[in-house]
Design an enzyme around this catalytic site. Structure first.
Site, PDB file in Angstrom:
ATOM      1  N   TYR A  26       0.841  -1.198   0.000  1.00 26.34           N
ATOM      2  CA  TYR A  26       0.000   0.000   0.000  1.00 26.34           C
ATOM      3  C   TYR A  26       0.879   1.253   0.000  1.00 26.34           C
ATOM      4  O   TYR A  26       0.677   2.177  -0.792  1.00 26.34           O
ATOM      5  CB  TYR A  26      -0.943  -0.012   1.203  1.00 26.34           C
ATOM      6  CG  TYR A  26      -1.725   1.263   1.357  1.00 26.34           C
ATOM      7  CD1 TYR A  26      -2.709   1.609   0.436  1.00 26.34           C
ATOM      8  CD2 TYR A  26      -1.460   2.138   2.405  1.00 26.34           C
ATOM      9  CE1 TYR A  26      -3.410   2.798   0.555  1.00 26.34           C
ATOM     10  CE2 TYR A  26      -2.160   3.326   2.528  1.00 26.34           C
ATOM     11  CZ  TYR A  26      -3.133   3.645   1.605  1.00 26.34           C
ATOM     12  OH  TYR A  26      -3.811   4.831   1.723  1.00 26.34           O
TER      13      TYR A  26
ATOM     14  N   GLU B 296     -11.045   5.186   4.996  1.00 23.73           N
ATOM     15  CA  GLU B 296     -10.532   6.083   6.043  1.00 23.73           C
ATOM     16  C   GLU B 296     -11.574   6.289   7.142  1.00 23.73           C
ATOM     17  O   GLU B 296     -11.219   6.370   8.321  1.00 23.73           O
ATOM     18  CB  GLU B 296     -10.089   7.421   5.452  1.00 23.73           C
ATOM     19  CG  GLU B 296      -8.850   7.338   4.585  1.00 23.73           C
ATOM     20  CD  GLU B 296      -7.585   6.887   5.307  1.00 23.73           C
ATOM     21  OE1 GLU B 296      -7.527   6.901   6.553  1.00 23.73           O
ATOM     22  OE2 GLU B 296      -6.633   6.493   4.604  1.00 23.73           O
TER      23      GLU B 296
ATOM     24  N   TRP C 122      -4.642   1.448  10.486  1.00 26.01           N
ATOM     25  CA  TRP C 122      -4.697   1.162   9.057  1.00 26.01           C
ATOM     26  C   TRP C 122      -4.388  -0.310   8.815  1.00 26.01           C
ATOM     27  O   TRP C 122      -4.896  -0.922   7.874  1.00 26.01           O
ATOM     28  CB  TRP C 122      -3.731   2.053   8.271  1.00 26.01           C
ATOM     29  CG  TRP C 122      -3.821   1.753   6.818  1.00 26.01           C
ATOM     30  CD1 TRP C 122      -2.909   1.098   6.053  1.00 26.01           C
ATOM     31  CD2 TRP C 122      -4.924   2.045   5.951  1.00 26.01           C
ATOM     32  NE1 TRP C 122      -3.379   0.975   4.759  1.00 26.01           N
ATOM     33  CE2 TRP C 122      -4.618   1.548   4.674  1.00 26.01           C
ATOM     34  CE3 TRP C 122      -6.153   2.687   6.132  1.00 26.01           C
ATOM     35  CZ2 TRP C 122      -5.480   1.666   3.589  1.00 26.01           C
ATOM     36  CZ3 TRP C 122      -7.011   2.803   5.055  1.00 26.01           C
ATOM     37  CH2 TRP C 122      -6.667   2.301   3.801  1.00 26.01           C
TER      38      TRP C 122
END
Length: 191
Positions: free
Chosen positions: A24, A46, A54
């Protein structure tokens, strides 16, 4: 630094947790995104990260994509209570009723912005006149969690009907879509 014939790249410290974070970080994070479907995906991811890490979201990302009709915001805007209950029972995603309701609500608001600005991309990038904000960050200790820009955009999004978007979530979103480049100064992916 070399590993065999391969040059080892330095990454932002947070990206070194696992391969998914590395991928990512290396291929997506802080790279400018203009595609509305991907912008919507990052917005909802998000929102789901709020209060979590995350790391959790990136591990569940494929499950989110499947559960939310491959991020088709037109379909998501039409989700009824039955579909929302189905999502609450889906162990592959974050099962938070407020976040699921926000995804549906925000799909509707997203479509309205497209109608008024031709695309969500035009709207979100207009706040910086299509410029990237390159911050100078030495280490994670001084990484901002919000900015005047994220406050401004958060307020504007709320006025346009979005929910579950505070200044910190908006800042993370801006980082994710490349409006804000917060790669650490030592990071090989800074530019």
């Amino acid at each position: 630094m070399k590993k065999g014939n391969e040059v080892m790249k330095k990454r932002c410290q947070w990206a070194n947790k696992n391969v998914l974070n590395e991928q990512y970080h290396d291929n997506e994070w802080a790279k400018p995104i203009y595609d509305d479907k991907l912008l919507f995906e990052m917005l909802i991811l998000e929102i789901n990260q709020a209060g979590l890490s995350w790391d959790i979201i990136v591990k569940k990302r494929a499950n989110f994509r499947d559960a939310f009709d491959n991020w088709d915001y037109h379909k998501i805007a039409l989700y009824d209570e039955k579909k929302k209950e189905e999502l609450i029972l889906n162990k592959g995603i974050v099962r938070n009723r407020l976040k699921i309701n926000a995804a549906v609500n925000n799909a509707k608001a997203f479509i309205k912005i497209q109608e008024n600005y031709e695309s969500f991309s035009n709207f979100i990038w207009s706040f910086t006149k299509n410029k990237i904000i390159n911050n100078s960050i030495e280490d994670e200790e001084i990484t901002p969690s919000f900015s005047e820009l994220s406050i401004k955009i958060g307020l504007e999004l709320k006025q346009k009907g979005f929910s579950f978007l505070g200044k910190t979530t908006v800042y993370s979103f801006l980082q994710a879509i490349g409006i804000v480049n917060d790669h650490y100064n030592y990071c090989s992916f800074k530019n």
